[in-house]
Design a protein around this motif. Structure first.
Motif, PDB file in Angstrom:
ATOM      1  N   GLY A  10      16.291  13.682 -37.531  1.00 42.64           N
ATOM      2  CA  GLY A  10      17.669  14.115 -37.745  1.00 42.64           C
ATOM      3  C   GLY A  10      18.642  12.987 -38.018  1.00 42.64           C
ATOM      4  N   CYS A  11      19.868  13.173 -37.535  1.00 44.50           N
ATOM      5  CA  CYS A  11      20.966  12.300 -37.965  1.00 44.50           C
ATOM      6  C   CYS A  11      21.149  11.093 -37.054  1.00 44.50           C
ATOM      7  CB  CYS A  11      22.247  13.117 -38.039  1.00 44.50           C
ATOM      8  SG  CYS A  11      22.767  13.742 -36.438  1.00 44.50           S
ATOM      9  N   GLN A  12      22.156  10.291 -37.387  1.00 41.34           N
ATOM     10  CA  GLN A  12      22.430   9.060 -36.613  1.00 41.34           C
ATOM     11  C   GLN A  12      22.814   9.374 -35.187  1.00 41.34           C
ATOM     12  OE1 GLN A  12      24.279   9.675 -39.526  1.00 41.34           O
ATOM     13  NE2 GLN A  12      24.168   7.876 -40.845  1.00 41.34           N
ATOM     14  N   MET A  13      23.407  10.563 -34.971  1.00 38.41           N
ATOM     15  CA  MET A  13      23.781  10.935 -33.602  1.00 38.41           C
ATOM     16  C   MET A  13      22.513  10.996 -32.731  1.00 38.41           C
ATOM     17  SD  MET A  13      26.566  11.631 -31.993  1.00 38.41           S
ATOM     18  CE  MET A  13      27.877  12.413 -32.890  1.00 38.41           C
ATOM     19  N   ASN A  14      21.438  11.470 -33.312  1.00 38.37           N
ATOM     20  CA  ASN A  14      20.175  11.509 -32.569  1.00 38.37           C
ATOM     21  C   ASN A  14      19.614  10.102 -32.342  1.00 38.37           C
ATOM     22  OD1 ASN A  14      19.846  14.170 -31.924  1.00 38.37           O
ATOM     23  ND2 ASN A  14      17.944  14.450 -33.072  1.00 38.37           N
ATOM     24  N   GLU A  15      19.778   9.219 -33.332  1.00 37.65           N
ATOM     25  CA  GLU A  15      19.337   7.818 -33.161  1.00 37.65           C
ATOM     26  C   GLU A  15      20.064   7.225 -31.951  1.00 37.65           C
ATOM     27  OE1 GLU A  15      17.293   6.016 -35.150  1.00 37.65           O
ATOM     28  OE2 GLU A  15      16.994   7.464 -36.777  1.00 37.65           O
ATOM     29  N   THR A  46      14.616  15.938 -31.373  1.00 36.51           N
ATOM     30  CA  THR A  46      14.470  16.794 -32.555  1.00 36.51           C
ATOM     31  C   THR A  46      15.782  17.163 -33.237  1.00 36.51           C
ATOM     32  OG1 THR A  46      14.639  18.767 -31.194  1.00 36.51           O
ATOM     33  CG2 THR A  46      12.429  17.866 -31.542  1.00 36.51           C
ATOM     34  N   CYS A  47      15.627  17.647 -34.475  1.00 40.40           N
ATOM     35  CA  CYS A  47      16.728  18.126 -35.306  1.00 40.40           C
ATOM     36  C   CYS A  47      16.442  19.576 -35.678  1.00 40.40           C
ATOM     37  CB  CYS A  47      16.795  17.270 -36.566  1.00 40.40           C
ATOM     38  SG  CYS A  47      17.937  17.866 -37.815  1.00 40.40           S
ATOM     39  N   SER A  48      17.490  20.366 -35.844  1.00 41.30           N
ATOM     40  CA  SER A  48      17.286  21.776 -36.157  1.00 41.30           C
ATOM     41  C   SER A  48      18.136  22.221 -37.336  1.00 41.30           C
ATOM     42  CB  SER A  48      17.657  22.591 -34.904  1.00 41.30           C
ATOM     43  OG  SER A  48      17.140  23.867 -34.978  1.00 41.30           O
ATOM     44  N   VAL A  49      18.659  21.261 -38.089  1.00 40.39           N
ATOM     45  CA  VAL A  49      19.685  21.588 -39.081  1.00 40.39           C
ATOM     46  C   VAL A  49      19.134  22.437 -40.233  1.00 40.39           C
ATOM     47  CG1 VAL A  49      19.590  19.511 -40.567  1.00 40.39           C
ATOM     48  CG2 VAL A  49      21.773  20.620 -40.125  1.00 40.39           C
ATOM     49  N   ARG A  50      17.867  22.205 -40.592  1.00 41.89           N
ATOM     50  CA  ARG A  50      17.212  23.042 -41.599  1.00 41.89           C
ATOM     51  C   ARG A  50      15.799  23.386 -41.110  1.00 41.89           C
ATOM     52  NH1 ARG A  50      20.579  19.643 -44.161  1.00 41.89           N
ATOM     53  NH2 ARG A  50      19.197  17.924 -43.712  1.00 41.89           N
ATOM     54  N   GLY A  79      16.873  16.957 -27.849  1.00 44.64           N
ATOM     55  CA  GLY A  79      17.658  17.089 -29.072  1.00 44.64           C
ATOM     56  C   GLY A  79      17.999  18.515 -29.441  1.00 44.64           C
ATOM     57  N   CYS A  80      18.285  18.702 -30.745  1.00 42.01           N
ATOM     58  CA  CYS A  80      18.926  19.937 -31.189  1.00 42.01           C
ATOM     59  C   CYS A  80      18.027  21.164 -31.205  1.00 42.01           C
ATOM     60  CB  CYS A  80      19.569  19.700 -32.551  1.00 42.01           C
ATOM     61  SG  CYS A  80      21.029  18.631 -32.408  1.00 42.01           S
ATOM     62  N   MET A  81      16.694  20.980 -31.281  1.00 43.91           N
ATOM     63  CA  MET A  81      15.833  22.171 -31.204  1.00 43.91           C
ATOM     64  C   MET A  81      15.827  22.748 -29.791  1.00 43.91           C
ATOM     65  SD  MET A  81      12.471  21.493 -33.487  1.00 43.91           S
ATOM     66  CE  MET A  81      11.491  22.889 -32.916  1.00 43.91           C
ATOM     67  N   VAL A 163      24.162  25.073 -37.609  1.00 45.39           N
ATOM     68  CA  VAL A 163      23.674  25.325 -36.260  1.00 45.39           C
ATOM     69  C   VAL A 163      24.257  24.328 -35.241  1.00 45.39           C
ATOM     70  CG1 VAL A 163      21.596  23.843 -36.291  1.00 45.39           C
ATOM     71  CG2 VAL A 163      21.503  26.084 -35.173  1.00 45.39           C
ATOM     72  N   VAL A 164      24.857  23.248 -35.753  1.00 50.55           N
ATOM     73  CA  VAL A 164      25.261  22.150 -34.856  1.00 50.55           C
ATOM     74  C   VAL A 164      26.210  22.578 -33.721  1.00 50.55           C
ATOM     75  CG1 VAL A 164      26.414  19.892 -34.766  1.00 50.55           C
ATOM     76  CG2 VAL A 164      24.741  20.370 -36.558  1.00 50.55           C
ATOM     77  N   PRO A 165      27.225  23.422 -33.994  1.00 48.74           N
ATOM     78  CA  PRO A 165      28.092  23.818 -32.871  1.00 48.74           C
ATOM     79  C   PRO A 165      27.321  24.522 -31.748  1.00 48.74           C
ATOM     80  CG  PRO A 165      29.116  24.373 -34.958  1.00 48.74           C
ATOM     81  CD  PRO A 165      27.705  23.967 -35.266  1.00 48.74           C
ATOM     82  N   THR A 167      23.956  23.875 -31.115  1.00 47.84           N
ATOM     83  CA  THR A 167      22.985  22.975 -30.485  1.00 47.84           C
ATOM     84  C   THR A 167      23.679  21.853 -29.707  1.00 47.84           C
ATOM     85  OG1 THR A 167      22.854  21.485 -32.374  1.00 47.84           O
ATOM     86  CG2 THR A 167      21.320  23.330 -32.358  1.00 47.84           C
ATOM     87  N   ARG A 168      24.918  21.536 -30.087  1.00 48.69           N
ATOM     88  CA  ARG A 168      25.591  20.398 -29.448  1.00 48.69           C
ATOM     89  C   ARG A 168      26.881  20.752 -28.740  1.00 48.69           C
ATOM     90  NH1 ARG A 168      24.252  15.201 -29.996  1.00 48.69           N
ATOM     91  NH2 ARG A 168      22.255  14.875 -31.009  1.00 48.69           N
ATOM     92  N   GLY A 169      27.258  22.015 -28.807  1.00 51.57           N
ATOM     93  CA  GLY A 169      28.383  22.462 -27.988  1.00 51.57           C
ATOM     94  C   GLY A 169      29.744  22.004 -28.470  1.00 51.57           C
ATOM     95  N   GLY A 198      30.672  10.908 -35.356  1.00 55.40           N
ATOM     96  CA  GLY A 198      31.144  12.183 -34.820  1.00 55.40           C
ATOM     97  C   GLY A 198      30.831  13.251 -35.845  1.00 55.40           C
ATOM     98  N   GLN A 199      30.649  14.510 -35.420  1.00 51.01           N
ATOM     99  CA  GLN A 199      30.377  15.575 -36.402  1.00 51.01           C
ATOM    100  C   GLN A 199      31.585  15.791 -37.301  1.00 51.01           C
ATOM    101  OE1 GLN A 199      27.592  16.501 -37.046  1.00 51.01           O
ATOM    102  NE2 GLN A 199      26.491  15.880 -35.203  1.00 51.01           N
ATOM    103  N   ASN A 200      32.775  15.570 -36.751  1.00 50.07           N
ATOM    104  CA  ASN A 200      33.976  15.613 -37.565  1.00 50.07           C
ATOM    105  C   ASN A 200      34.951  14.618 -36.961  1.00 50.07           C
ATOM    106  OD1 ASN A 200      36.304  16.096 -38.918  1.00 50.07           O
ATOM    107  ND2 ASN A 200      36.636  18.128 -38.085  1.00 50.07           N
TER     108      ASN A 200
HETATM  109 FE1  F3S Z   1      21.919  15.868 -36.135  1.00 50.82          FE
HETATM  110 FE2  F3S Z   1      20.022  17.571 -36.759  1.00 50.82          FE
HETATM  111 FE3  F3S Z   1      21.326  17.864 -34.521  1.00 50.82          FE
HETATM  112  S1  F3S Z   1      21.479  16.715 -38.146  1.00 50.82           S
HETATM  113  S2  F3S Z   1      23.348  17.037 -34.889  1.00 50.82           S
HETATM  114  S3  F3S Z   1      20.015  16.143 -35.089  1.00 50.82           S
HETATM  115  S4  F3S Z   1      20.683  19.498 -35.845  1.00 50.82           S
END
Ligand code: F3S
Ligand code: SAH
Ligand code: SF4
Length: 439
Positions: A10-15, A46-50, A79-81, A163-165, A167-169, A198-200
């Motif tokens: 997933g994204c840098q936030m996960n890193e 994990t990431c769940s974005v797609r 993570g997000c899953m 899905v991010v709101p 999975t990450r609140g 930040g997501q935004n």
């Molecule tokens: Fe990032 Fe994937 Fe979660 S893009 S915020 S790790 S759903």
């Protein structure tokens, strides 16, 4: 000491979160290894974005199981899953998962690991918090030039596809003082670049202090030479932020501005809360403050009910704006989102494929044109790697606009800033020759 192996998707936030998890577990009886085979605990962040991101993780879990052949190893999903798929992950008898821990519960990891080991029962904590920012945990970073710093967590935007709101609140920001303290420690540790995450980031708000304020404060830290950030949302890009980006020499002249779609009807269904006109106006405004601002974007093709004509509008915006680069995705339905509840995923796969290919081809031409325009110019490059994918006689770094630049190795080393003349360019990378190495 138990050995832990962690893999990040997933994204840098996960890193960044992986670096937080390292600190939390190292404070207890755990050490990290880069060899999966010698680990007692395998963690997948994990990431769940797609859907593809999910699929990869399921594949990995099975491969760990097969390689293990019954040896004792604990497998944990972070993570997000975790938040969205806790039940499936824990209840599927074919999945050898011992625990599932969501992005706001990492401080409980040592206890959960301990309990799972003691009782042999599966553990989980996927509670989302309105307050957790891990501001009291200093991440364990690899040595390098760039450090990620999450300045806020969560998202309140609820774009209908995303899905991010879930999975990450909810959104919450860290205090500017706390962030600046971390940046000072990073400068002392030899990092010359920070990327604020930040997501935004436009929603950053700590007791009335804005993201522009934070960026200015971070810019005052001695030793930090480059500041990047990702991502702002086009719906509420504040003018004072634009001024800081354009005028502060430490802030890189690159803005990632996710478009998602070029048709107003689709943007409305996506709940992006801006129109094509407003987006294009913002692009003009950015360029009127800083003509050569590097612009990049994210686009989704094949959102439910998107017609050929509406896709052509996205195509036209990409043609008009001329982004430096773009991440283009096929729409992927995510469980629990507004789009999944309201609209069937009705654009056929072949149509999505056709659209993504066309858009990628257009973007490639634009990237090539943009990159070739740099030939002959002198750029400041921060060296990031002592070899490249293709050669150990070259080094690679990035210019202010975040473009990859390849230079002949000479005596260059990671962390150095050099001035180089751009001599060649493809759609993905620039090549250059060093003209000056400042002291
Ligand atoms: Fe990032 Fe994937 Fe979660 S893009 S915020 S790790 S759903
Ligand atoms: N917070 C960031 C986006 C994070 S997700 C922002 O708003 O800028 C990164 C990108 O993934 C999004 O910009 C979007 O283009 C893409 N994405 C998100 N959900 C998706 C989905 N369901 N299908 C396809 N792409 C998606
Ligand atoms: Fe998702 Fe939209 Fe939030 Fe970005 S702003 S994380 S796309 S809901």
């Amino acid at each position: 000491m138990k050995k832990v192996f962690i893999e990040t998707y997933g994204c840098q936030m996960n890193e960044y979160d992986t670096e937080i998890v390292k600190t939390i577990l190292q404070q207890e009886d755990y050490e990290f290894t880069s060899e999966e085979k010698e680990a007692d605990v395998v963690l997948l962040n994990t990431c769940s974005v797609r859907e593809n991101a999910n699929r990869k993780v399921y594949g990995r879990i099975h491969s760990i199981k097969h390689r293990r052949n019954g040896e004792p190893v604990m497998i944990g999903v972070l993570g997000c899953m975790s938040t969205n798929f806790r039940k499936q992950l824990l209840e599927d008898p074919k999945l050898p998962i011992d625990f599932v821990v969501g992005p706001d519960s990492y401080k409980r990891l040592p206890k959960i690991l301990h309990d799972v080991e003691k009782t042999g029962e599966k553990g989980f904590d996927v509670t989302l918090s309105e307050f957790e920012t891990y501001s009291d945990v200093y991440p364990t970073r690899e040595k390098g030039v760039n450090a990620w710093i999450a300045v806020m967590r969560g998202c309140n935007n609820f774009c209908s596809f995303c899905v991010v709101p879930y999975t990450r609140g909810r959104e919450r920001s860290r205090s500017p003082e706390n962030i600046v303290d971390e940046v000072k420690r990073l400068a002392d540790a030899g990092f010359s670049q920070v990327t604020l995450l930040g997501q935004n980031v436009n929603s950053y708000n700590y007791q009335g202090k804005s993201f522009a304020h934070l960026l200015t404060k971070v810019g005052q830290v001695n030793g930090i030479k480059r500041i990047r950030f990702t991502s702002p949302h086009p719906k509420d890009f504040p003018h004072d932020l634009l001024h800081v980006v354009a005028d502060n020499p430490k802030v890189c002249k690159h803005i990632h501005l996710p478009l998602q779609a070029g048709s107003n009807r689709v943007l409305d269904l996506m709940r992006r809360t801006y129109t094509k006109k407003e987006y294009l106006h913002l692009v003009d405004d950015i360029r009127s403050h800083y003509e050569k601002m590097v612009l990049t974007t994210d686009i989704i093709v094949g959102f439910p009910t998107e017609t050929d004509e509406e896709f052509e509008e996205t195509f036209a915006v990409v043609d008009e704006v001329e982004y430096d680069s773009a991440f283009i995705f096929k729409y992927s339905q995510r469980r629990g989102t507004v789009a999944a509840k309201k609209y069937p995923d009705d654009v056929p796969e072949e149509v999505k494929t056709e659209r993504i290919i066309r858009l990628n081809e257009l973007q490639k031409q634009k990237s090539l044109k943009k990159n070739r325009a740099h030939i002959g110019q002198i750029h400041q490059i921060l060296i990031e790697e002592e070899t490249t994918k293709r050669s150990d006689k070259d080094v690679q770094g990035r210019n202010d606009g975040n473009k990859l630049v390849i230079l002949p190795k000479g005596n260059l080393h990671v962390g150095q800033f050099v001035n180089a003349r751009i001599t060649d360019a493809s759609a993905n990378v620039l090549k250059g020759k060093v003209v000056h190495v400042p002291d």
